[in-house]
Design an enzyme around this catalytic site. Structure first.
Site, PDB file in Angstrom:
ATOM      1  N   THR A 182      23.571  65.746  41.540  1.00  6.90           N
ATOM      2  CA  THR A 182      22.501  66.123  41.120  1.00  6.90           C
ATOM      3  C   THR A 182      23.211  67.158  39.623  1.00  6.90           C
ATOM      4  O   THR A 182      24.210  67.126  39.001  1.00  6.90           O
ATOM      5  CB  THR A 182      22.656  67.551  42.144  1.00  6.90           C
ATOM      6  OG1 THR A 182      22.320  66.919  43.385  1.00  6.90           O
ATOM      7  CG2 THR A 182      22.143  69.641  41.674  1.00  6.90           C
ATOM      8  N   ARG A 210      13.303  66.394  53.789  1.00  5.54           N
ATOM      9  CA  ARG A 210      14.441  67.033  53.974  1.00  5.54           C
ATOM     10  C   ARG A 210      14.193  68.121  51.936  1.00  5.54           C
ATOM     11  O   ARG A 210      13.947  67.634  50.584  1.00  5.54           O
ATOM     12  CB  ARG A 210      15.118  66.494  53.642  1.00  5.54           C
ATOM     13  CG  ARG A 210      17.515  67.254  53.453  1.00  5.54           C
ATOM     14  CD  ARG A 210      17.079  66.928  52.667  1.00  5.54           C
ATOM     15  NE  ARG A 210      18.348  67.384  52.011  1.00  5.54           N
ATOM     16  CZ  ARG A 210      19.476  67.481  51.250  1.00  5.54           C
ATOM     17  NH1 ARG A 210      18.589  67.020  50.388  1.00  5.54           N
ATOM     18  NH2 ARG A 210      20.881  68.119  51.126  1.00  5.54           N
ATOM     19  N   GLY A 212      17.118  70.493  49.782  1.00  6.10           N
ATOM     20  CA  GLY A 212      18.405  70.722  49.842  1.00  6.10           C
ATOM     21  C   GLY A 212      18.475  72.142  49.019  1.00  6.10           C
ATOM     22  O   GLY A 212      17.468  72.603  49.258  1.00  6.10           O
ATOM     23  N   ASP A 213      19.532  72.492  48.549  1.00  8.48           N
ATOM     24  CA  ASP A 213      19.771  74.033  48.483  1.00  8.48           C
ATOM     25  C   ASP A 213      19.631  73.892  46.954  1.00  8.48           C
ATOM     26  O   ASP A 213      19.258  75.259  46.755  1.00  8.48           O
ATOM     27  CB  ASP A 213      21.608  74.204  48.321  1.00  8.48           C
ATOM     28  CG  ASP A 213      22.055  73.211  47.574  1.00  8.48           C
ATOM     29  OD1 ASP A 213      22.301  71.857  47.206  1.00  8.48           O
ATOM     30  OD2 ASP A 213      22.847  73.478  46.873  1.00  8.48           O
ATOM     31  N   THR A 233      26.278  72.579  43.464  1.00 10.85           N
ATOM     32  CA  THR A 233      26.420  71.023  43.993  1.00 10.85           C
ATOM     33  C   THR A 233      27.102  70.882  45.077  1.00 10.85           C
ATOM     34  O   THR A 233      27.795  70.718  44.797  1.00 10.85           O
ATOM     35  CB  THR A 233      26.628  70.094  42.181  1.00 10.85           C
ATOM     36  OG1 THR A 233      26.023  68.272  42.914  1.00 10.85           O
ATOM     37  CG2 THR A 233      28.194  70.576  41.727  1.00 10.85           C
ATOM     38  N   GLY A 234      27.059  69.679  45.199  1.00  8.73           N
ATOM     39  CA  GLY A 234      27.487  70.296  47.049  1.00  8.73           C
ATOM     40  C   GLY A 234      25.887  69.408  48.346  1.00  8.73           C
ATOM     41  O   GLY A 234      25.248  68.837  48.212  1.00  8.73           O
ATOM     42  N   GLY A 236      24.069  69.931  50.500  1.00 11.56           N
ATOM     43  CA  GLY A 236      22.775  71.483  50.557  1.00 11.56           C
ATOM     44  C   GLY A 236      23.259  71.901  51.479  1.00 11.56           C
ATOM     45  O   GLY A 236      22.926  73.382  51.639  1.00 11.56           O
TER      46      GLY A 236
HETATM   47  N1  ASP Z   1      23.065  69.685  47.070  1.00  9.23           N
HETATM   48  C1  ASP Z   1      22.092  69.060  46.484  1.00  9.23           C
HETATM   49  C2  ASP Z   1      21.334  68.185  47.895  1.00  9.23           C
HETATM   50  O1  ASP Z   1      22.278  68.449  48.610  1.00  9.23           O
HETATM   51  C3  ASP Z   1      22.404  67.510  46.652  1.00  9.23           C
HETATM   52  C4  ASP Z   1      23.621  67.064  45.352  1.00  9.23           C
HETATM   53  O2  ASP Z   1      24.456  68.679  44.915  1.00  9.23           O
HETATM   54  O3  ASP Z   1      24.366  66.261  45.086  1.00  9.23           O
HETATM   55  O4  ASP Z   1      19.930  68.579  47.648  1.00  9.23           O
END
Ligand code: ASP
Length: 320
Positions: A182, A210, A212-213, A233-234, A236
């Site tokens: 991300t 789906r 994400g965050d 980022t992480g 989600g």
């Molecule tokens: N946070 C993002 C998600 O869950 C993924 C990412 O940070 O790479 O969609």
């Protein structure tokens, strides 16, 4: 003189030097540096924080190495569905989109939602229709295709597994394990305003629409002049449950934490307790910046009017 600051990220995860080739490392650093310089040039020319972060994010979305815009990961159905959000700390205005296809720069669609609609969050076909109405640039599916993410998806598509990783088979077989791609940007401009934005393709093999965050205001993205601008980022799902970005703001507003303290509390305690791997970048209205992560690495870069420039990938390293 009013301070200026810009911080960007290109994802966090199990990013370790052993898995990296010199060539690829260089490509990531170049991608980050270009996004940083283009965004910072806007701030220096007297532009707004919102315009600076849009500029940086667009550079990263157009770069196939990052999981946002071009180069986004594949869903279970073998297409790209993208999420993005932007928030203006000056007035708490926000725009977000989820599950959008074929829009070249999802961050621009989030911006259009913020500036030119009565809404905050659009999804799926409706969001795509709005992109067309606003005259945003669309691209065919092939534009978003990347061989390494296709190969990564091929390994998962017949299973129910989904993955936050984006394994680069061609690009040196790196990142075997978890890695997130991300992109995000936060900035402080000469008017004393801060803003935050995040853009992503989400997770490989994701299904059922789906989300994400990243596009969820308060979870992956948040900005408020009173406190901070944050992009996460992480993994989600965990960042949603932790309401991570807003939690940093709340710690600053209600408990008087500094930006660094609040980000460390959320990343190293609240998120870790629920096994929420990843990180975040932040800026406050005084120009303080922070880049905090609990994963092995996070692609990140910052620049400010004190003359500081940092570009980093791994832990325990502030500049390259
Ligand atoms: N946070 C993002 C998600 O869950 C993924 C990412 O940070 O790479 O969609």
């Amino acid at each position: 003189m009013q301070p200026l600051s810009l911080v960007i990220h290109g994802g966090a995860g199990t990013i370790v030097p052993e898995d990296m080739t010199h060539e690829l490392e260089k490509a990531y650093i170049n991608g980050l540096s270009q996004a940083l310089e283009n965004g910072y040039a806007i701030l220096e020319a007297g532009g707004t924080a919102v315009d600076a972060i849009r500029t940086s994010i667009k550079v990263l979305e157009d770069n196939v190495l990052f999981n946002a815009g071009r180069g986004s990961v594949f869903t279970k159905k073998g297409v790209q569905e993208m999420d993005a959000a932007i928030m203006d700390g000056k007035n708490l205005k926000a725009g977000a989109i989820a599950g959008v296809r074929n829009v070249r720069n999802p961050i621009e669609l989030a911006y259009e939602v913020m500036e030119n609609s009565n809404h905050v969050f659009l999804s799926g076909k409706g969001a795509n229709d709005f992109a067309i109405k606003q005259g945003l640039k669309l691209e065919p599916d092939e534009y978003f295709f990347s061989k390494f993410r296709y190969d990564q998806w091929k390994e998962l598509r017949d299973s129910d597994n989904y993955s936050l990783d984006h394994t680069h088979q061609d690009l040196a077989e790196l990142m075997k394990d978890k890695k997130f791609g991300t992109v995000g940007a936060v900035a402080l401009d000469q008017f004393g305003n801060i803003a935050a934005s995040t853009s992503t393709g989400g997770m490989t093999n994701k299904k059922y629409g789906r989300i994400g965050d990243s596009p969820i205001i308060g979870s992956g993205t948040y900005a408020n002049n009173k406190t901070c601008a944050i992009s996460c980022t992480g993994h989600g799902e965990l960042f949603i449950r932790a309401v991570a970005a807003y939690d940093v703001s709340a710690l600053m507003e209600y408990k008087g934490y500094t930006l660094q303290q609040a980000m460390e509390e959320v990343v190293h305690h609240k998120l870790l307790e629920i096994k929420g791997e990843g990180g975040m970048i932040g800026v406050d209205a005084h120009g303080n910046t922070a880049m905090v992560f609990n994963s092995a690495g996070m692609y990140r870069a910052m620049k400010n009017s004190k003359g500081e420039i940092k570009v980093g990938i791994y832990k325990n390293e502030n500049s390259l």
